[in-house]
Design an enzyme around this catalytic site. Structure first.
Site, mmCIF file in Angstrom:
data_model
loop_
_atom_site.group_PDB
_atom_site.id
_atom_site.type_symbol
_atom_site.label_atom_id
_atom_site.label_comp_id
_atom_site.label_asym_id
_atom_site.label_seq_id
_atom_site.Cartn_x
_atom_site.Cartn_y
_atom_site.Cartn_z
ATOM 1 N N HIS A 1 0.866 -1.177 0.000
ATOM 2 C CA HIS A 1 0.000 0.000 0.000
ATOM 3 C C HIS A 1 0.900 1.224 0.000
ATOM 4 O O HIS A 1 1.594 1.474 0.975
ATOM 5 C CB HIS A 1 -0.873 0.027 1.255
ATOM 6 C CG HIS A 1 -1.600 -1.247 1.521
ATOM 7 N ND1 HIS A 1 -2.948 -1.385 1.314
ATOM 8 C CD2 HIS A 1 -1.163 -2.443 1.966
ATOM 9 C CE1 HIS A 1 -3.310 -2.616 1.621
ATOM 10 N NE2 HIS A 1 -2.241 -3.266 2.028
ATOM 11 N N SER A 2 0.870 2.004 -1.091
ATOM 12 C CA SER A 2 1.806 3.127 -1.133
ATOM 13 C C SER A 2 1.408 4.127 -2.192
ATOM 14 O O SER A 2 0.806 3.783 -3.200
ATOM 15 C CB SER A 2 3.215 2.635 -1.439
ATOM 16 O OG SER A 2 4.084 3.706 -1.671
#
Length: 317
Positions: A116-117
């Site tokens: 998640h980024s």
């Protein structure tokens, strides 16, 4: 800058990967994590979800290509990494700086991301492939709601910043984690508890900083999300779970906004796949996720899953 990476402790495991512990000093303490694979392998950073820790990749990484080098770290305030200083709130954007600190300490100029980024939107030249696990990367907020969200977040920070830690028995901690994450299998919950708790007098406390549970006051409008997304130049694979975020937002006002974001990933060279499972499908059922990631990372084009436009040759790492 390699001298800033220290206290690497080799661990003996039953998986194909040799696993080591990693410690990177930061101004307020340290960032801790795990390293899998050979030094010469293609470089991949693994980022866990909110309130989890890097143990979330324990079941997935042994099923991915063995000649890659994977680094998964506990985000500050999670797992075994230090909490941010007292009085400092947690912002999603701050984790981009933490990722930047990590790769600079490792002396990595190019790498892939699993997790998640949105760091690849700010440093697109450093990321050669992006895999999102039941995540949109960006979650827009209605601009009319922002003042109330900011106010609530500030008030919560002041109200709870002196909150005392609650001590649990091992069984109580397990039950508390499963109650808050009902989709976790028993095995998955125990994996996350390994780094998610620490021993104190009288029992266990959760190692994550309670402040991560407070309302995050740093939000983006739809326009800001789409602008940041447009700066992502690498190949993208989005793996959504049928019972994960896709279902959670299906009936909300955000559904159309999220649809626009997903379409942005598809154009011009991205892939969006929906799989059976829940938000932790990569941890609960890694065997259903691993083939898609392996195909995507090893392919010279966007992916064998689609016939998208040609993609630049991956960097030789």
């Amino acid at each position: 800058m390699m001298q800033t990476v220290k206290n690497v402790r080799h661990l003996v495991t039953s998986t194909k990967h040799a696993v080591s512990e990693l410690t990177v000093p930061v101004p307020w303490g340290q960032i801790r994590g795990k390293v899998w694979g050979p030094d010469h392998g293609r470089r991949v950073v693994c980022l866990h979800g909110w309130a989890d820790n890097c143990g979330t990749f324990d079941t997935l990484l042994p099923l991915l290509p063995q000649d890659y080098k994977y680094v998964a770290f506990d985000l500050p305030g999670h797992g075994q990494s230090s909490h941010r200083p007292p009085g400092v709130p947690y912002y999603f954007q701050s984790y981009v700086a933490d990722l930047y600190r990590l790769v600079k300490a490792l002396q990595w100029e190019k790498f892939s991301i699993i997790g998640h980024s949105m760091g690849d939107a700010l440093y697109p030249e450093m990321v050669d492939a992006l895999v999102l696990l039941d995540s949109y990367g960006f979650l827009p907020t209605d601009v009319k709601e922002m003042p109330e969200v900011m106010r609530q977040g500030m008030e919560e920070l002041l109200k709870y910043e002196n909150r005392e830690e609650r001590v649990y028995t091992k069984d109580q901690a397990f039950q508390r984690l499963q109650a808050g994450n009902p989709t976790l299998s028993e095995q998955s919950a125990r994996i996350l508890l390994e780094r998610g708790t620490r021993q104190v007098e009288g029992g266990l406390v959760f190692s994550r900083d309670f402040r991560i549970n407070l309302k995050n006051i740093m939000r983006f409008s739809t326009e800001q999300c789409l602008e940041l997304q447009s700066r992502i130049t690498t190949r993208v694979l989005v793996l959504l779970a049928e019972e994960g975020f896709e279902k959670r937002f299906a009936e909300s006002y955000q559904a159309k906004l999220i649809s626009n974001i997903l379409q942005g990933y598809r154009e011009p060279n991205g892939v969006v796949v929906t799989l059976p499972g829940d938000h932790h499908v990569h941890l609960n059922h890694p065997e259903s996720v691993a083939p898609f990631i392996t195909d995507f990372l090893q392919s010279n084009g966007p992916s064998n899953l689609t016939s998208s436009a040609e993609d630049p040759e991956p960097a030789k790492l």
